[in-house]
Motif scaffolding. Structure first.
Motif, PDB file in Angstrom:
ATOM      1  N   ASN A 171      40.958  36.409  38.824  1.00 59.32           N
ATOM      2  CA  ASN A 171      41.391  37.068  40.055  1.00 59.32           C
ATOM      3  C   ASN A 171      41.154  36.146  41.260  1.00 59.32           C
ATOM      4  OD1 ASN A 171      42.334  39.056  41.776  1.00 59.32           O
ATOM      5  ND2 ASN A 171      40.364  40.127  41.896  1.00 59.32           N
ATOM      6  N   GLY A 172      41.996  35.125  41.368  1.00 64.92           N
ATOM      7  CA  GLY A 172      41.846  34.188  42.478  1.00 64.92           C
ATOM      8  C   GLY A 172      42.670  32.937  42.253  1.00 64.92           C
ATOM      9  N   ALA A 175      39.046  29.064  44.255  1.00 64.83           N
ATOM     10  CA  ALA A 175      38.037  30.073  43.922  1.00 64.83           C
ATOM     11  C   ALA A 175      37.515  29.872  42.501  1.00 64.83           C
ATOM     12  CB  ALA A 175      38.624  31.471  44.087  1.00 64.83           C
TER      13      ALA A 175
END
Length: 254
Positions: A242-243, A247
């Protein structure tokens, strides 16, 4: 006469022992050098959440020996496998038989690797942490260590939380990074929510689109268990990060 009989008996014993050892050595050598036939697929066999850019898998002994070169080379619509979590240990005495092969070979082909411990809720968290550390040595550039918590094994919420906290505390002191917690949505809500919300979460939630239905931040989402990947003979779990790439790099052990 008695000496000849004893000598003959000893020679027979040594011959039998030699043949047994030779057979055992041949078995292990053939297992080590034999490359099993791997299927190749045109697609990953599942609907991927394509709004995420970084995709990966998690594996264990259930996938047997893996051709990581084939895993790395597979691309479908510009989507490839960027990371892989390997099962390392379970409880206080189990070690996954494919751990070392997977950790070594994934790194050699440039797939970012991670290792997870399958937690036994009824056993000491400290003992389980020590067991993990005895068999796993994560390096700079690897994913943080993971605690897979999805079974209470008859333990109460209070006991599960304390044992989980013990494991996390020991591992965090060694690696100087917050470990990742893996769990499914329902188990997390029942046993872990509220106490471990500051830890990175790898959440399992199947048969949903776009994102897992959980009311907290997450870093990895295990969205399907029926994926197909070149170099792996059985179905495999698929995950997304999720990034973005920045990240992802910041999450790794520094």
């Amino acid at each position: 006469m008695a000496k000849k009989v004893r000598r003959l008996g000893r020679n027979i014993f040594l011959f039998v022992l030699f043949m047994a050892l030779a057979s055992l050595a041949a078995f292990y050598l053939s297992d080590y050098y034999y490359e099993p036939p791997f299927k190749h697929y045109n697609k990953f066999g599942i609907d991927l959440p394509t709004q995420y850019n970084i995709h990966g898998i998690d594996v264990s002994r259930h996938q047997n020996r893996i051709s990581w070169d084939d895993v790395k080379a597979m691309k479908v619509n510009n989507i490839g496998i960027s990371f892989a979590f390997m099962k390392a240990t379970e409880g206080t005495d189990f070690v996954d038989e494919q751990l070392n092969n997977n950790m070594r070979n994934a790194k050699e082909v440039g797939i970012t690797r991670g290792a997870y411990h399958f937690f036994t809720g009824s056993k000491s968290g400290k003992a389980q942490a020590i067991h993990f550390l005895e068999h796993v040595s994560l390096k700079k550039g690897d994913l943080p260590p993971v605690l897979d918590v999805e079974q209470a094994n008859g333990a109460s919420v209070t006991d599960v939380q304390q044992r989980v906290a013990d494991w996390l505390s020991i591992i965090e002191k060694v690696y100087k990074v917050k470990p990742i917690i893996y769990s499914n949505v329902d188990f997390y809500k029942t046993y872990l929510a509220g106490r471990f919300d500051s830890y990175p979460l790898w959440v399992a939630h199947y048969f949903v689109k776009d994102k897992p239905r959980i009311d907290r931040n997450w870093v990895f989402w295990q969205h399907n268990e029926n994926g197909l990947v070149n170099g792996i003979r059985s179905k495999v779990d698929f995950n997304v990060f999720n990034g973005d790439s920045t990240a992802f790099s910041q999450l790794l052990i520094q």
